[in-house]
Design a protein around this motif. Structure first.
Motif, short mmCIF file in Angstrom:
data_model
loop_
_atom_site.label_atom_id
_atom_site.label_comp_id
_atom_site.label_asym_id
_atom_site.label_seq_id
_atom_site.Cartn_x
_atom_site.Cartn_y
_atom_site.Cartn_z
N ALA A 68 0.77 -1.29 -0.32
CA ALA A 68 0.02 -0.13 -0.08
C ALA A 68 0.94 1.21 -0.03
O ALA A 68 0.63 2.36 -0.51
CB ALA A 68 -0.89 -0.02 1.25
N ALA A 69 2.05 1.14 0.50
CA ALA A 69 2.96 2.40 0.53
C ALA A 69 3.61 2.65 -0.84
O ALA A 69 3.95 3.89 -1.02
CB ALA A 69 4.16 2.14 1.19
N GLY A 70 3.25 1.76 -1.70
CA GLY A 70 3.61 2.28 -3.14
C GLY A 70 4.96 1.91 -3.84
O GLY A 70 5.94 0.77 -3.16
N ALA A 71 5.51 2.41 -4.94
CA ALA A 71 6.43 1.82 -5.69
C ALA A 71 7.88 1.93 -4.98
O ALA A 71 8.69 0.81 -4.83
CB ALA A 71 6.49 2.48 -6.88
N ASP A 72 8.09 2.67 -4.00
CA ASP A 72 9.22 2.86 -3.10
C ASP A 72 9.54 1.64 -2.19
O ASP A 72 10.58 1.91 -1.97
CB ASP A 72 9.25 4.35 -2.45
N ARG A 73 8.40 1.14 -1.81
CA ARG A 73 8.65 0.18 -0.84
C ARG A 73 8.27 -1.21 -1.55
O ARG A 73 8.22 -2.33 -0.75
CB ARG A 73 7.90 0.25 0.49
N ALA A 74 8.35 -1.26 -2.98
CA ALA A 74 7.90 -2.59 -3.65
C ALA A 74 8.84 -3.79 -3.45
O ALA A 74 8.43 -4.95 -3.31
CB ALA A 74 7.71 -2.36 -5.19
N ALA A 75 10.11 -3.43 -3.19
CA ALA A 75 11.02 -4.55 -3.45
C ALA A 75 10.79 -5.08 -2.11
O ALA A 75 11.02 -6.37 -1.73
CB ALA A 75 12.46 -4.06 -3.25
N GLU A 76 10.72 -4.14 -0.87
CA GLU A 76 10.55 -4.70 0.62
C GLU A 76 9.17 -5.64 0.63
O GLU A 76 9.20 -6.73 1.10
CB GLU A 76 10.41 -3.62 1.47
N ALA A 77 8.16 -5.03 -0.09
CA ALA A 77 6.81 -5.76 -0.13
C ALA A 77 7.07 -7.22 -0.60
O ALA A 77 6.55 -8.15 -0.23
CB ALA A 77 5.89 -4.95 -0.82
N GLY A 78 8.01 -7.16 -1.80
CA GLY A 78 7.98 -8.51 -2.73
C GLY A 78 8.80 -9.46 -1.71
O GLY A 78 8.45 -10.70 -1.62
N ASP A 79 9.42 -8.83 -1.03
CA ASP A 79 10.45 -9.78 0.18
C ASP A 79 9.65 -10.50 1.03
O ASP A 79 9.58 -11.59 1.64
CB ASP A 79 11.61 -8.99 0.80
N CYS A 80 8.83 -9.49 1.57
CA CYS A 80 7.85 -9.88 2.60
C CYS A 80 6.62 -11.10 2.01
O CYS A 80 6.46 -12.20 2.73
CB CYS A 80 7.04 -8.78 3.26
N ARG A 81 6.25 -10.77 0.88
CA ARG A 81 5.42 -11.76 0.18
C ARG A 81 6.29 -12.96 -0.01
O ARG A 81 5.39 -14.23 0.34
CB ARG A 81 4.99 -11.16 -1.03
N ALA A 82 7.37 -13.21 -0.48
CA ALA A 82 8.19 -14.14 -0.57
C ALA A 82 8.28 -15.12 0.75
O ALA A 82 8.36 -16.25 0.43
CB ALA A 82 9.45 -13.83 -1.34
#
Length: 459
Positions: free
Chosen positions: A351-365
Motif C-alpha cells: 500500500a505504501a507504493g513503488a518506493d517499497r515494492a522490493a520490501e513488499a516482494g520480500d515479505c510476500r516471498a
C-alpha cells in the motif's frame, strides 16, 4: 531401590519404548511423585532399535528435553528437570506424573469409545498439534500409547522423542532412508520420508477412526497396512457407526486423505470443525491452566474452544522493528509465528507504493515460504505464482526472481502441473548455472527436477 543424584528414588517402571524407560519416582527434596525418563541401558550397548546409534539416541533424548522446556500447554506434560552431564547412562528427564490410562489401554478395555469421549480426545490432541505446528514441530509418532487420558477426561500427549523440528537452530536428526513412526498411524508420504504438519493430521484421523470404529483404518501385517495407507480406503464410518453425525464421519475421511494437500489445511481447521460437537472449555474446566505460551512468554496460539480475555490495544511498532521481529522468527524456523507478521507487512508495504515494492516482494516471498514449511503447499504455490507474475518484467537473473521461479517450478511439479513445471524450470536452469554455477544447491535441485519431468511418462 535406585536413587538418582541423591534426590530421585525410582519406584516402579511405567513403560518403555524403543529408546527410553519411564519410571514412577519420588522427589525426596520436594516430597512429591514424579515421572523420570532414562535412556534404556540396553540401547547404550549392542545393536540399537531401528538402527539408531548411541549418538542418535542421545541427540533425540536431548531434543525431547528441549521441546519439553519449549512448550507450555495444558495437554503436554510439564518438564520439571533434566540432567545431561557425564555418561549417557546418567542422563534423565523429570516430568510431571500423569495418572490415568493411555489410549491403547482404554481401547483394549472399551474397544469403541462413546462419540463424545472420542471427540474430546481428538479435540485435545488437535489443540497440542495446533501449538506444535505453529513453530513448526511435527510430532511424527501419534499413536494410542502416546495419548494419556486421565480419570477426569483430560488428555496429555506424550513422547516428542522422534519429533521433526524445523529451523536453522535445530539440526536434522533423521538419516536418509530411516523410517520413524508407527506403521498403523503413518501417512502415505511418511513412508517416503516426507514430513509436513498434515502428516500428524493423518495420524489424528487414524486415532479418531479407531476410537469410533474399534480398530485402526488398516490392520494386518506391516506390508498389508502400508499398502492400505497408500492404496485402499477404510470401511466407511457411516457403516460402522450409523448414528454418527455425517460431518464427523466426513472429517475423519478428510483427515485420512492419501494426498496431504487434500487433508484439512491445519489443526486449527480441525478444531473449528470439531467445535460444534464439543463442549467449550471454561477456565474452571482447564483447572487454571494458562493459554499455551512460548519460551519468551508470548502466546501466539489460542484455541477458539478456550475462553480468552479480550486483547489489549497497544501502539503499533514501526515497520523496521516488525521486520526485524519477523526475520528473527523466520531464521529460527518458527514459521507459524513469522507468517502473520509477514502477511501484515506485505500488505502495508504494498500500500505504501513503488518506493517499497522490493520490501513488499520480500515479505510476500517469506510469507509464501512460511506457508510451504507449514505444509500449506497449495497456498504457497498460489503465492509464488502471483510473485512470479508481479516480477515478470524484472531482470530474470536477479537473485530474488531466480529464487521465486525456482520454488514455483518445484511446487508446480509437486502439484502435478508437469507441463507448467517443465516450462518454468527449463527456462530457469541456464540462468541458475550462469549466475550460481552448475553445482550450486538450487542448480542441482532444478536439474534433478528437470530430469524427473523429462523421464516421466506423458499422458
Amino acid at each position: 531401590m535406585r536413587t538418582i543424584d541423591d534426590r530421585y528414588e525410582l519406584r516402579t517402571m511405567l513403560g518403555q519404548g524403543s529408546m527410553g524407560q519411564v519410571w514412577h519416582a519420588w522427589d525426596g527434596e520436594l516430597k512429591r511423585s514424579i515421572a523420570i525418563k532414562l535412556i534404556r541401558p540396553d540401547q547404550l550397548i549392542g545393536p540399537q532399535s531401528q538402527s539408531l546409534t548411541v549418538d542418535e539416541i542421545v541427540a533425540r533424548f536431548r531434543r525431547e528435553a528441549e521441546l519439553g522446556a519449549r512448550f507450555t500447554h495444558p495437554n503436554i506434560p510439564v518438564l520439571l528437570d533434566a540432567q545431561f552431564r557425564g555418561s549417557p547412562k546418567d542422563y534423565y528427564m523429570v516430568w510431571e506424573l500423569v495418572l490415568g490410562r493411555d489410549l491403547g489401554q482404554l481401547l483394549q478395555s472399551e474397544r469403541r469409545l462413546p462419540t463424545e469421549q472420542a471427540l474430546s480426545v481428538a479435540r485435545q490432541t488437535a489443540e497440542v498439534l495446533h501449538r506444535l505446528h505453529a513453530d513448526p514441530v511435527i510430532h511424527r509418532d501419534l499413536k494410542p500409547a502416546n495419548i494419556m487420558v486421565t480419570d477426569d477426561g483430560r488428555v496429555k500427549v506424550l513422547d516428542l522423542g522422534v519429533a521433526a523440528v524445523f529451523g536453522a537452530d535445530h539440526p536434522r536428526l533423521t538419516r536418509a532412508g530411516q523410517l520413524l513412526g508407527t506403521v498403523a498411524y503413518m501417512a502415505p508420504e511418511q513412508f517416503g520420508g516426507t514430513i509436513v504438519p498434515q502428516t500428524d493430521l493423518y495420524a489424528l484421523g487414524c486415532l479418531l477412526y479407531e476410537m469410533l470404529a474399534g480398530e485402526p483404518p488398516f490392520t494386518g501385517d506391516a506390508a498389508t497396512v502400508m499398502a492400505g495407507h497408500h492404496h485402499r480406503s477404510p470401511l466407511p464410518l457411516s457403516d460402522l457407526r450409523p448414528e454418527l453425525e455425517a460431518d464427523i464421519a466426513a472429517l475423519v475421511m478428510d483427515l485420512l486423505a492419501k494426498d496431504a494437500d487434500h487433508r484439512p489445511v491445519s489443526a486449527r481447521t480441525v478444531l473449528d470443525r470439531l467445535a460444534p460437537h464439543c463442549k467449550p472449555i471454561t477456565a474452571a474446566a482447564a483447572q487454571g491452566s494458562s493459554p499455551p505460551r512460548d519460551a519468551d512468554g508470548s502466546s501466539p496460539v489460542t484455541s477458539a474452544l478456550v475462553v480468552s480475555a479480550p486483547a489489549q490495544s497497544t501502539p503499533a511498532l514501526s515497520v523496521e522493528i516488525r521486520m526485524g521481529q519477523a526475520l528473527a522468527l523466520y531464521d529460527a524456523g518458527r514459521f507459524g509465528h513469522a507468517l502473520p507478521l509477514y502477511a501484515d507487512l506485505a500488505a502495508e508495504l504494498t500500500a505504501a507504493g513503488a518506493d517499497r515494492a522490493a520490501e513488499a516482494g520480500d515479505c510476500r516471498a517469506k510469507a509464501a515460504y512460511c506457508h510451504l514449511r507449514l505444509g500449506n503447499r497449495q497456498q504457497a504455490l498460489a503465492d509464488y505464482q502471483s510473485l512470479a507474475d508481479a516480477f515478470s518484467k524484472e531482470d530474470p537473473a536477479d537473485a530474488f526472481v531466480l529464487d521465486v521461479r525456482c520454488r514455483l517450478g518445484i511446487l508446480q511439479e509437486a502439484a502435478g502441473q508437469s507441463e507448467a513445471a517443465l516450462e518454468t524450470l527449463a527456462n530457469l536452469y541456464p540462468l541458475l548455472v550462469a549466475q550460481l554455477g552448475r553445482n550450486a544447491e538450487q542448480s542441482t535441485e532444478v536439474r534433478t527436477a528437470l530430469n524427473r519431468l523429462r523421464s516421466a511418462p506423458r499422458s
